[in-house]
Design an enzyme around this catalytic site. Structure first.
Site, PDB file in Angstrom:
ATOM      1  N   GLU A 214       0.797  -1.236   0.000  1.00 58.50           N
ATOM      2  CA  GLU A 214       0.000   0.000   0.000  1.00 58.50           C
ATOM      3  C   GLU A 214       0.829   1.285   0.000  1.00 58.50           C
ATOM      4  O   GLU A 214       0.888   2.012   0.999  1.00 58.50           O
ATOM      5  CB  GLU A 214      -0.938   0.020   1.209  1.00 58.50           C
ATOM      6  CG  GLU A 214      -1.931  -1.108   1.221  1.00 58.50           C
ATOM      7  CD  GLU A 214      -3.027  -0.922   2.267  1.00 58.50           C
ATOM      8  OE1 GLU A 214      -2.943   0.040   3.049  1.00 58.50           O
ATOM      9  OE2 GLU A 214      -3.962  -1.722   2.287  1.00 58.50           O
ATOM     10  N   GLU A 409      -5.489  -8.761   1.047  1.00 60.72           N
ATOM     11  CA  GLU A 409      -6.116  -8.467   2.344  1.00 60.72           C
ATOM     12  C   GLU A 409      -7.595  -8.245   2.125  1.00 60.72           C
ATOM     13  O   GLU A 409      -8.001  -7.567   1.179  1.00 60.72           O
ATOM     14  CB  GLU A 409      -5.570  -7.175   2.973  1.00 60.72           C
ATOM     15  CG  GLU A 409      -4.197  -7.298   3.546  1.00 60.72           C
ATOM     16  CD  GLU A 409      -3.690  -5.973   4.130  1.00 60.72           C
ATOM     17  OE1 GLU A 409      -4.507  -5.112   4.530  1.00 60.72           O
ATOM     18  OE2 GLU A 409      -2.467  -5.813   4.176  1.00 60.72           O
TER      19      GLU A 409
HETATM   20  C1  GCO Z   1      -3.534  -1.722   5.548  1.00 60.45           C
HETATM   21  C2  GCO Z   1      -2.622  -2.665   6.038  1.00 60.45           C
HETATM   22  C3  GCO Z   1      -3.021  -3.388   7.276  1.00 60.45           C
HETATM   23  C4  GCO Z   1      -4.180  -2.854   8.101  1.00 60.45           C
HETATM   24  C5  GCO Z   1      -5.511  -3.332   7.620  1.00 60.45           C
HETATM   25  C6  GCO Z   1      -6.691  -2.803   8.419  1.00 60.45           C
HETATM   26  O1  GCO Z   1      -4.122  -2.014   4.555  1.00 60.45           O
HETATM   27  O2  GCO Z   1      -3.661  -0.677   6.110  1.00 60.45           O
HETATM   28  O3  GCO Z   1      -2.128  -3.486   5.048  1.00 60.45           O
HETATM   29  O4  GCO Z   1      -1.833  -3.198   7.945  1.00 60.45           O
HETATM   30  O5  GCO Z   1      -4.038  -3.205   9.407  1.00 60.45           O
HETATM   31  O6  GCO Z   1      -5.692  -2.930   6.329  1.00 60.45           O
HETATM   32  O7  GCO Z   1      -6.745  -1.417   8.385  1.00 60.45           O
END
Ligand code: GCO
Length: 503
Positions: A214, A409
């Site tokens: 990200e 994710e």
């Molecule tokens: C993000 C990260 C994770 C977060 C999850 C929840 O996307 O911010 O990869 O570290 O913890 O997304 O916010």
């Protein structure tokens, strides 16, 4: 309460295709798949029953180093920008830090057992740069590397394939002190050198590498124009261009990282992880689908992160809109940024509804009404179609019909509580996951090359500026005792994996 993104960033910015042609939609309506791409192995597997997944689908779960490891100053690890940020008063909820987190550094064997019981065959985690190269450049800390060897060996012993992200935001504080982290081009070379050091040591055990998690979050949300941002390094800058320049340096680091991985390991599988914005046609008409496709490539965060990674060029409309705020680009940079990938990781939590509109851009992004269903985060709007459209638009917008995509994710925060009998009945999370997985299975059924799914997260952990006040795990962590308690969602996911279909 600190939230991950400011109000004005709202639903469009953080999380955030198809273009199925109208013929695809018509074919589907007629019960056929004539318009869908017949790509790779996914195509060979259709048709699947509704809610089903192919046999070799990657069922997985994800975590990240700073969020779970703890052991912040053990065995030679030095601070990351997140250590400094979380230790600065006022930056995180309750002043929470990742000093101990889930103590995974010491409990990883129990955590691997938790994964094995769950039934996942794939685990996504990240490596802490300041554990491996504590000063950001120079000497390698073999004791830090050894931790990852132990972890990976344990995973492999349980038949779980490791997927390692080289950077999930915890870049070395030493580089912040030296040149301001992402403000300097120098970081790209340092990141490539760290990659070489890491892959040459762990490449015998790890085949699946993800470059950077990200980019949007630690650039746009880590550098604030005229005000302190919510993410590390938490730097106040003067101009918007300064922020775009950090994005460019992160892209360059990604490209050089791809090259370094391939140079250090012949059979590496190289991907990256982008939380690109998924645009969902508010009604699936050909006009709205076309509108989603335009929004997908030209809205700012996709136009400045996803598009260059996919195509080796910034989106021209996005650049025109940025005007003088566009980043400076040196000759050769874009070719490095547009490295070929073996797959793309899609972090998807929410999306944005879009429709065709009689304006110059041809579309409008719809504001969400008051009372729209949200999970336990201000930005986490319930929008399961985001998976389907996120996958489909990559395929159709870039013409990369053979590029495998995996959900790197997906998950949600919920207000989890232990019942008197010691259970966590997180039925809201099950509702959310069930709907999102159905949307994933639709993409596969239509022939889009979605090959895997990593649930965020295996267990509750340090949720950045929200500290421990937000729980994303399917396993409850009692932070006082470090006890792990599988939630209802864990039991549900276990059965889904077993059945290979949404239950
Ligand atoms: C993000 C990260 C994770 C977060 C999850 C929840 O996307 O911010 O990869 O570290 O913890 O997304 O916010």
């Amino acid at each position: 309460m600190h939230t991950k993104q400011s109000e004005q960033l709202s639903h469009l910015t953080r999380r955030g295709f198809l273009g199925a042609s109208s013929s695809t939609v018509a074919a589907l309506a007629a019960g056929g798949l004539a318009g869908a791409p017949q790509t790779g192995s996914a195509a060979a597997r259709v048709p699947l029953a509704a809610g089903s997944f192919p046999k070799d689908f990657w069922w997985g779960a994800a975590t990240a180093s700073y969020q779970v490891e703890g052991a912040a100053s053990e065995d030679g690890r030095k601070p990351s920008v997140w250590d400094t940020f979380s230790h600065t008063p006022g930056r995180t909820a309750n002043g929470d830090t990742g000093d101990i987190a889930d103590d995974h550094y010491h409990r990883f064997k129990d955590d691997v057992k938790l994964m094995a019981d769950l039934g996942i065959k794939h685990y996504r985690f990240s490596l802490a740069w300041p554990r491996i190269v504590p000063d950001g450049r120079g000497a390698v800390n073999e004791a830090g590397v050894d931790f990852y060897k132990r972890l990976v060996d344990e995973l492999l012993a349980h038949g779980i394939t490791p997927h390692a992200t080289l950077l999930h935001w915890d870049s070395p504080q030493a580089l912040e002190d030296r040149y301001g982290s992402w403000r300097s081009r120098e970081i790209a070379q340092d990141f490539a050198d760290y990659t070489t050091a890491t892959v040459s040591r762990l490449g015998d055990r790890i085949k699946h590498w993800m470059t950077i998690n990200e980019i949007m979050c630690f650039t746009y949300l880590g550098y604030g124009v005229g005000k302190v941002p919510q993410h590390a390094p938490g730097t106040v800058v003067q101009k918007r261009k300064d922020v775009l320049q950090t994005v460019h340096h992160a892209l360059l680091a990604h490209g050089m990282c791809c090259q370094a991985i391939r140079a250090a390991s012949k059979n590496a599988h190289v991907s990256t992880v982008v939380n690109y914005d998924a645009y969902v046609p508010v009604i699936e008409t050909p006009e709205n689908i076309a509108a989603a496709k335009i929004a997908f490539v030209e809205q700012e965060h996709n136009g400045t992160v996803l598009v260059p990674i996919m195509t080796g060029a910034y989106n021209p409309q996005t650049l025109a809109k940025l005007g003088a705020d566009a980043p400076d680009v040196q000759p050769g940079d874009m070719a490095i940024i547009g490295q070929p990938l073996d797959a793309l990781g899609f972090n998807v939590y929410t999306g944005a509804y879009v429709r065709a509109a009689p304006n110059a851009r041809g579309y409008e992004v719809l504001p969400l009404p008051k009372g729209y269903p949200d999970m336990h985060m201000p930005w986490l709007h319930f929008m399961p179609e985001a998976i389907y459209w996120g996958v489909r638009l990559i395929n159709d917008a870039f013409g990369k019909k053979d590029l495998p995509i995996y959900v790197s994710e997906n998950g949600c925060a919920a207000e989890d509580e232990l019942t008197k009998s010691g259970e966590v009945l997180d039925l809201g999370r099950v509702l959310y996951l069930r709907a999102y997985l159905r949307s994933a299975s639709r993409a596969i059924a239509e022939g889009y090359p979605l090959m895997g799914y990593f649930l965020w997260s295996l267990m509750d952990n340090f949720e950045w500026s929200c500290g421990y006040t937000r729980r994303f795990g399917i396993t409850y962590v009692d932070y006082k005792t470090q006890q792990r308690i599988p939630k209802q969602s864990y039991r549900w996911y276990q059965q889904v994996i077993r059945a290979n279909r949404v239950l």
